[in-house]
Write a protein that holds these residues in place. Sequence first.
Motif, PDB file in Angstrom:
ATOM      1  N   THR A   1       0.824  -1.206   0.000  1.00 23.16           N
ATOM      2  CA  THR A   1       0.000   0.000   0.000  1.00 23.16           C
ATOM      3  C   THR A   1       0.859   1.257   0.000  1.00 23.16           C
ATOM      4  O   THR A   1       0.530   2.252  -0.661  1.00 23.16           O
ATOM      5  CB  THR A   1      -0.936  -0.001   1.220  1.00 23.16           C
ATOM      6  N   ALA A   2       1.964   1.234   0.739  1.00 21.69           N
ATOM      7  CA  ALA A   2       2.877   2.375   0.745  1.00 21.69           C
ATOM      8  C   ALA A   2       3.414   2.638  -0.659  1.00 21.69           C
ATOM      9  O   ALA A   2       3.482   3.788  -1.114  1.00 21.69           O
ATOM     10  CB  ALA A   2       4.028   2.128   1.718  1.00 21.69           C
ATOM     11  N   ALA A   3       3.792   1.572  -1.365  1.00 12.70           N
ATOM     12  CA  ALA A   3       4.275   1.724  -2.739  1.00 12.70           C
ATOM     13  C   ALA A   3       3.171   2.251  -3.653  1.00 12.70           C
ATOM     14  O   ALA A   3       3.430   3.070  -4.547  1.00 12.70           O
ATOM     15  CB  ALA A   3       4.801   0.391  -3.262  1.00 12.70           C
ATOM     16  N   ASP A   4       1.945   1.804  -3.432  1.00 11.61           N
ATOM     17  CA  ASP A   4       0.817   2.310  -4.219  1.00 11.61           C
ATOM     18  C   ASP A   4       0.653   3.815  -4.025  1.00 11.61           C
ATOM     19  O   ASP A   4       0.351   4.550  -4.975  1.00 11.61           O
ATOM     20  CB  ASP A   4      -0.478   1.597  -3.818  1.00 11.61           C
ATOM     21  N   CYS A   5       0.844   4.279  -2.796  1.00  8.69           N
ATOM     22  CA  CYS A   5       0.728   5.715  -2.508  1.00  8.69           C
ATOM     23  C   CYS A   5       1.826   6.509  -3.215  1.00  8.69           C
ATOM     24  O   CYS A   5       1.577   7.600  -3.749  1.00  8.69           O
ATOM     25  CB  CYS A   5       0.798   5.956  -1.002  1.00  8.69           C
ATOM     26  N   VAL A   6       3.040   5.973  -3.218  1.00  8.32           N
ATOM     27  CA  VAL A   6       4.150   6.630  -3.916  1.00  8.32           C
ATOM     28  C   VAL A   6       3.851   6.709  -5.412  1.00  8.32           C
ATOM     29  O   VAL A   6       4.055   7.746  -6.055  1.00  8.32           O
ATOM     30  CB  VAL A   6       5.469   5.873  -3.666  1.00  8.32           C
ATOM     31  N   ARG A   7       3.363   5.613  -5.972  1.00 11.62           N
ATOM     32  CA  ARG A   7       3.044   5.575  -7.404  1.00 11.62           C
ATOM     33  C   ARG A   7       1.986   6.621  -7.749  1.00 11.62           C
ATOM     34  O   ARG A   7       2.113   7.357  -8.738  1.00 11.62           O
ATOM     35  CB  ARG A   7       2.551   4.182  -7.786  1.00 11.62           C
ATOM     36  N   ALA A   8       0.945   6.699  -6.940  1.00 10.95           N
ATOM     37  CA  ALA A   8      -0.137   7.643  -7.213  1.00 10.95           C
ATOM     38  C   ALA A   8       0.355   9.085  -7.137  1.00 10.95           C
ATOM     39  O   ALA A   8      -0.003   9.920  -7.978  1.00 10.95           O
ATOM     40  CB  ALA A   8      -1.283   7.413  -6.226  1.00 10.95           C
ATOM     41  N   GLU A   9       1.185   9.390  -6.146  1.00  9.02           N
ATOM     42  CA  GLU A   9       1.715  10.754  -6.035  1.00  9.02           C
ATOM     43  C   GLU A   9       2.600  11.091  -7.234  1.00  9.02           C
ATOM     44  O   GLU A   9       2.560  12.212  -7.754  1.00  9.02           O
ATOM     45  CB  GLU A   9       2.510  10.921  -4.745  1.00  9.02           C
ATOM     46  N   ALA A  10       3.396  10.128  -7.682  1.00  8.17           N
ATOM     47  CA  ALA A  10       4.273  10.362  -8.834  1.00  8.17           C
ATOM     48  C   ALA A  10       3.458  10.648 -10.092  1.00  8.17           C
ATOM     49  O   ALA A  10       3.810  11.534 -10.882  1.00  8.17           O
ATOM     50  CB  ALA A  10       5.181   9.159  -9.052  1.00  8.17           C
ATOM     51  N   VAL A  11       2.380   9.919 -10.288  1.00  7.01           N
ATOM     52  CA  VAL A  11       1.536  10.141 -11.466  1.00  7.01           C
ATOM     53  C   VAL A  11       0.891  11.521 -11.400  1.00  7.01           C
ATOM     54  O   VAL A  11       0.849  12.253 -12.404  1.00  7.01           O
ATOM     55  CB  VAL A  11       0.465   9.041 -11.581  1.00  7.01           C
ATOM     56  N   ARG A  12       0.403  11.896 -10.231  1.00 10.08           N
ATOM     57  CA  ARG A  12      -0.210  13.221 -10.097  1.00 10.08           C
ATOM     58  C   ARG A  12       0.816  14.322 -10.355  1.00 10.08           C
ATOM     59  O   ARG A  12       0.504  15.345 -10.980  1.00 10.08           O
ATOM     60  CB  ARG A  12      -0.837  13.369  -8.710  1.00 10.08           C
ATOM     61  N   ALA A  13       2.049  14.116  -9.878  1.00  7.56           N
ATOM     62  CA  ALA A  13       3.106  15.103 -10.120  1.00  7.56           C
ATOM     63  C   ALA A  13       3.454  15.167 -11.603  1.00  7.56           C
ATOM     64  O   ALA A  13       3.615  16.256 -12.175  1.00  7.56           O
ATOM     65  CB  ALA A  13       4.345  14.752  -9.298  1.00  7.56           C
ATOM     66  N   ALA A  14       3.575  14.008 -12.245  1.00  3.23           N
ATOM     67  CA  ALA A  14       3.910  13.967 -13.671  1.00  3.23           C
ATOM     68  C   ALA A  14       2.816  14.611 -14.511  1.00  3.23           C
ATOM     69  O   ALA A  14       3.095  15.262 -15.525  1.00  3.23           O
ATOM     70  CB  ALA A  14       4.135  12.520 -14.108  1.00  3.23           C
ATOM     71  N   ASP A  15       1.576  14.441 -14.087  1.00  2.00           N
ATOM     72  CA  ASP A  15       0.441  14.983 -14.838  1.00  2.00           C
ATOM     73  C   ASP A  15       0.447  16.509 -14.852  1.00  2.00           C
ATOM     74  O   ASP A  15      -0.162  17.131 -15.727  1.00  2.00           O
ATOM     75  CB  ASP A  15      -0.861  14.458 -14.231  1.00  2.00           C
ATOM     76  N   LYS A  16       1.144  17.123 -13.894  1.00  2.00           N
ATOM     77  CA  LYS A  16       1.232  18.585 -13.840  1.00  2.00           C
ATOM     78  C   LYS A  16       2.383  19.125 -14.685  1.00  2.00           C
ATOM     79  O   LYS A  16       2.491  20.338 -14.884  1.00  2.00           O
ATOM     80  CB  LYS A  16       1.408  19.034 -12.385  1.00  2.00           C
TER      81      LYS A  16
END
Length: 312
Positions: free
Chosen positions: A76-91
């Motif tokens: 779950t921790a890795a899932d959270c990191v992945r989601a934050e990275a995608v949101r950052a990349a999307d910006k």
Amino acid sequence: MIEESGRDVMLGFGKQKQVTEYEADGESERVYHEIKQTLRVTGINLNFRTWAGYEKFFPAMWDAMRPLAETRAFETAADCVRAEAVRAADKLLRLENQSRAALGESQAYQLRAALDLYQYINPKLLVFTSAVKLALDGAQPERGGKASADVELIERGVPARMYPMEMVSSEPEEERIKELFEDIKQTLSLSSINSDYRTLALWPDYLSAGWKKLKPIVQGDEFKRASDNLRETARKLAHTLPFPVPLSRERLEELGEDADEIATTTEKFERLLPSLIINIALFSLDWKTPETLVQSPFPARPRRNAVQGGAR
């Protein structure tokens, strides 16, 4: 370059020899097998290939970390990191890599599968590395010592549809790939080219075109802030994992290892991985929507009738 102790330094890993899967034997071979089964991945990334060069540290580190790495909390921790990275990349600016249109259907399928592989494993590597660094710094998870009966385990084994971790040589014969790798290493302050770029180099036109778009992005302040934020997120998440990590500098010294060198190597990996995760997210956004990418490409089912330390 990265500022360290008042000097610009490359993100190098000293003269430590990497241990490939083909070279692994004895304890390193055992650990490589367990890594692939526990982390659910088809190959061994640069982190582990480098750590394996410390022959006594490597199995001790893995045995200390394995109980955490097989928990739902870690996944779950890795899932959270992945989601934050995608949101950052999307910006950030999109790569809009036009060379993908020239790929055949089979090549495009394989390329997307390769991106899914790294989109899945890299966040796990960052949380793992942050947890190792915390242990070597003398810090332990805030929830360390949680009762094993309360900790869910995830299934073992490589997902059936995961792309094999195939890649070109780190020292390619083809001149344009060699020049491309050198540019990537110089721009990102690397001494070794990451597995991710070596895999994407199986489609050299695609990687070359994508890197031309990516290069100015990674040099921008917004990208650097996003990488720093992702690193801090991983550290915080590693600090909330359910078990203490029985690993310390004192233990490394007892094993006859250079604790300072290993700690420095681990810190460099922790610096390297956030930008790599965002880069893979940027490549992946050419193929999938942000809403899809924030989800794990290989969701892990619970391990049947199992908890940490025994069966229910």
